[in-house]
Design a protein around this motif. Sequence first.
Motif, PDB file in Angstrom:
ATOM      1  N   ASP A  62     -29.704 -91.236   5.247  1.00 42.50           N
ATOM      2  CA  ASP A  62     -29.573 -91.897   3.942  1.00 42.50           C
ATOM      3  C   ASP A  62     -30.443 -93.138   3.799  1.00 42.50           C
ATOM      4  O   ASP A  62     -30.078 -94.100   3.119  1.00 42.50           O
ATOM      5  N   LYS A  98     -35.065 -91.171   2.162  1.00 42.54           N
ATOM      6  CA  LYS A  98     -36.150 -90.199   2.438  1.00 42.54           C
ATOM      7  C   LYS A  98     -36.525 -89.418   1.178  1.00 42.54           C
ATOM      8  O   LYS A  98     -37.698 -89.193   0.908  1.00 42.54           O
ATOM      9  N   ASN A 115     -25.985 -80.458   4.888  1.00 38.22           N
ATOM     10  CA  ASN A 115     -25.376 -81.742   5.268  1.00 38.22           C
ATOM     11  C   ASN A 115     -26.205 -82.874   4.676  1.00 38.22           C
ATOM     12  O   ASN A 115     -25.723 -83.982   4.479  1.00 38.22           O
ATOM     13  N   GLY A 128     -28.298 -84.960   1.799  1.00 35.15           N
ATOM     14  CA  GLY A 128     -28.234 -85.219   0.364  1.00 35.15           C
ATOM     15  C   GLY A 128     -29.359 -86.174   0.057  1.00 35.15           C
ATOM     16  O   GLY A 128     -29.324 -87.328   0.491  1.00 35.15           O
ATOM     17  N   HIS A 129     -30.393 -85.694  -0.609  1.00 35.27           N
ATOM     18  CA  HIS A 129     -31.584 -86.515  -0.861  1.00 35.27           C
ATOM     19  C   HIS A 129     -31.681 -86.811  -2.351  1.00 35.27           C
ATOM     20  O   HIS A 129     -31.720 -85.890  -3.172  1.00 35.27           O
ATOM     21  N   GLY A 169     -16.450 -86.501  12.176  1.00 35.49           N
ATOM     22  CA  GLY A 169     -16.683 -86.877  10.776  1.00 35.49           C
ATOM     23  C   GLY A 169     -17.822 -86.075  10.201  1.00 35.49           C
ATOM     24  O   GLY A 169     -18.666 -86.602   9.471  1.00 35.49           O
ATOM     25  N   THR A 222     -19.883 -83.200   7.931  1.00 31.93           N
ATOM     26  CA  THR A 222     -19.862 -82.976   6.486  1.00 31.93           C
ATOM     27  C   THR A 222     -19.043 -81.725   6.141  1.00 31.93           C
ATOM     28  O   THR A 222     -18.858 -81.423   4.968  1.00 31.93           O
ATOM     29  N   GLN A 241     -31.357 -86.171   7.782  1.00 31.84           N
ATOM     30  CA  GLN A 241     -30.565 -87.038   8.665  1.00 31.84           C
ATOM     31  C   GLN A 241     -31.443 -88.192   9.180  1.00 31.84           C
ATOM     32  O   GLN A 241     -32.349 -88.608   8.471  1.00 31.84           O
ATOM     33  N   THR A 281     -25.650 -85.021  14.532  1.00 30.23           N
ATOM     34  CA  THR A 281     -25.685 -83.709  13.912  1.00 30.23           C
ATOM     35  C   THR A 281     -26.149 -82.712  14.981  1.00 30.23           C
ATOM     36  O   THR A 281     -26.346 -83.079  16.148  1.00 30.23           O
ATOM     37  N   VAL A 307     -22.489 -92.815   7.863  1.00 29.24           N
ATOM     38  CA  VAL A 307     -21.328 -92.084   7.309  1.00 29.24           C
ATOM     39  C   VAL A 307     -20.719 -91.287   8.449  1.00 29.24           C
ATOM     40  O   VAL A 307     -21.446 -90.730   9.264  1.00 29.24           O
ATOM     41  N   ARG A 334     -18.345 -89.855   0.606  1.00 22.88           N
ATOM     42  CA  ARG A 334     -17.635 -90.825   1.442  1.00 22.88           C
ATOM     43  C   ARG A 334     -18.304 -92.194   1.361  1.00 22.88           C
ATOM     44  O   ARG A 334     -19.529 -92.281   1.232  1.00 22.88           O
TER      45      ARG A 334
HETATM   46  P1  IMO Z   1     -29.409 -87.153   4.958  1.00 21.93           P
HETATM   47  O1  IMO Z   1     -30.500 -86.136   5.134  1.00 21.93           O
HETATM   48  C1  IMO Z   1     -26.040 -89.288   6.724  1.00 21.93           C
HETATM   49  C2  IMO Z   1     -23.629 -87.094   9.645  1.00 21.93           C
HETATM   50  C3  IMO Z   1     -22.199 -86.759   9.257  1.00 21.93           C
HETATM   51  C4  IMO Z   1     -21.533 -86.806  10.620  1.00 21.93           C
HETATM   52  C5  IMO Z   1     -22.598 -86.216  11.547  1.00 21.93           C
HETATM   53  C6  IMO Z   1     -22.435 -84.739  11.864  1.00 21.93           C
HETATM   54  O2  IMO Z   1     -28.871 -87.224   3.582  1.00 21.93           O
HETATM   55  O3  IMO Z   1     -29.828 -88.468   5.511  1.00 21.93           O
HETATM   56  P2  IMO Z   1     -22.842 -82.520  10.442  1.00 21.93           P
HETATM   57  O4  IMO Z   1     -22.212 -82.050   9.159  1.00 21.93           O
HETATM   58  O5  IMO Z   1     -24.310 -82.646  10.387  1.00 21.93           O
HETATM   59  O6  IMO Z   1     -22.377 -81.725  11.630  1.00 21.93           O
HETATM   60  O7  IMO Z   1     -22.230 -84.008  10.658  1.00 21.93           O
HETATM   61  O8  IMO Z   1     -23.845 -86.417  10.877  1.00 21.93           O
HETATM   62  N1  IMO Z   1     -24.658 -86.635   8.708  1.00 21.93           N
HETATM   63  C7  IMO Z   1     -25.326 -87.437   7.866  1.00 21.93           C
HETATM   64  N2  IMO Z   1     -25.181 -88.764   7.627  1.00 21.93           N
HETATM   65  N3  IMO Z   1     -27.004 -88.584   6.099  1.00 21.93           N
HETATM   66  C8  IMO Z   1     -27.176 -87.266   6.347  1.00 21.93           C
HETATM   67  O9  IMO Z   1     -28.195 -86.564   5.827  1.00 21.93           O
HETATM   68  C9  IMO Z   1     -26.288 -86.629   7.230  1.00 21.93           C
HETATM   69  N4  IMO Z   1     -26.159 -85.361   7.690  1.00 21.93           N
HETATM   70  C10 IMO Z   1     -25.174 -85.376   8.594  1.00 21.93           C
HETATM   71  O10 IMO Z   1     -21.662 -87.701   8.377  1.00 21.93           O
HETATM   72  O11 IMO Z   1     -21.323 -88.136  11.003  1.00 21.93           O
END
Ligand code: IMO
Length: 431
Positions: free
Chosen positions: A13, A16, A38, A40-41, A127, A129, A224, A239, A273, A303
């Motif tokens: 987050d 990007k 997972n 969100g851009h 935690g 997604t 991520q 992740t 998150v 969240r």
């Molecule tokens: P973008 O691309 C922030 C976090 C989840 C959790 C961990 C594992 O928008 O930056 P997962 O569902 O991948 O198995 O969750 O990773 N997480 C992210 N946090 N931005 C993301 O994507 C994320 N994708 C996964 O909150 O802590």
Amino acid sequence: MSNIIIVGTQWGDEGKGKIVDLLAEFADVVVRFQGGNNAGHTMVVKGEQFISHLVPSGILQKKICLLGNGMVVDPAVLLDEIDYLISRGVSVSPDNLKISEKAHLIMPYHNQIDIAREGMKGHKKIGTTGRGIGPCYEDKASRRGIRFIDLIEPEVFSEKVRAVAEEKNFYLKHYLGTETVNPDQIIEQFGKYAARFAPHVTNVSVEIHAAVKAGKNVLFEGAQGTHLDIDHGTYPYVTSSNTVAGNACCGTGVGPKEISGILGIVKAYTTRVGEGPFPSELFDDIGDRIQKKGAEFGATTGRKRRCGWLDAVILRNAVRLNGLTGLVITKLDVLGGLEHIKICIGYEYQGKMLHDFPASLKILAACKPVYETLPGWSEDISGLRKMEELPENAKKYLRRIEELTETPLQIVSVSPGREETIIVKHPFETV
Ligand code: IMO
Ligand code: GDP
Ligand code: MG
């Protein structure tokens, strides 16, 4: 020819989506190389907000968008996203959106397993997604995964689903104590996806190779962030894919020699998150203020994001792990109005200063962040478009980040909109 990788340096987050959308103007092809929905851009163009979870953030710039083999794709979510984009006037067709035949499918049992497992773990949960990301990558690694190429070969698909459903149903029922899946229903439902996606399925490696040979520019969009990387992140609070720049090659089928620049996106403070360590996390009014001013809510799950000061230890880690050639600092505007701004420059552990990020979560938990304090600024900087116009203290903050990371600053973002940006050195001109 410039082929640039964009990665998050923190815990996701970082902004990007905005930067990929901005730079996509200068690219011919934009490709995602890992992760799934997972991510969100967020892109904001002429005041209109778009959030993409699977489709690369080059779609609004009308570029060829590719979903690489390193991705895990939920076909239902992709269909919804395509329909949503079309309903918002964005053109999406097999000509501009292509999916790797080797990308893995997120199946209904992956989501069920993800959610049920998290539920069982209680306070020890990751935690996630809840989008089935981990269980899908597990199946890929254990060679039980189902790929887009299987989806468009109906007999192969049915055979694989029937074989795997037996095992999944045993696990779902007897271990997780949750609903089982019906393979016939899956085969019927996915038959519809096959018809819809068949024209989009392609060999992404061949597509990129042709573009590179023709002298076109390719943008590799990371999802991520570096500290959510399965190998290099805060394991197990990560992740399930490699988020670092090296995976742009594996996740698309491109050799490292084609890469000309690697940009690390850095939010001007830190957010996270989900669960897991976060040494510079704030639990006070300043943290709340940043969370509110920065509208720090997850773009995927909604969240509240945890907020803290910028952490130069993790940034230096990101510079090394990704081989960053430049930095993009986002959300600098959010820090306006604070009297002082802190940067974590090291961790104190048993009386000693640690400069490198420890692998042990036990050590990390015992680390105390060591801060350097810089003066803040009160001006609203969101309307500024030139470096010289920034308040002196904002410039000082940026210079200090460059010094601490030993990496040149290329772009500063001062608001969500595409144009609300200060270009210091254009990545497509300087690399
Ligand atoms: P973008 O691309 C922030 C976090 C989840 C959790 C961990 C594992 O928008 O930056 P997962 O569902 O991948 O198995 O969750 O990773 N997480 C992210 N946090 N931005 C993301 O994507 C994320 N994708 C996964 O909150 O802590
Ligand atoms: P991504 O996952 O890295 O693409 O980032 P997200 O889209 O999940 O989160 C970044 C959020 O910050 C989005 O709501 C963006 O619209 C917003 N954003 C991006 N750059 C800026 C900026 O410079 N200033 C402000 N105030 N918001 C920004
Ligand atoms: Mg995001």
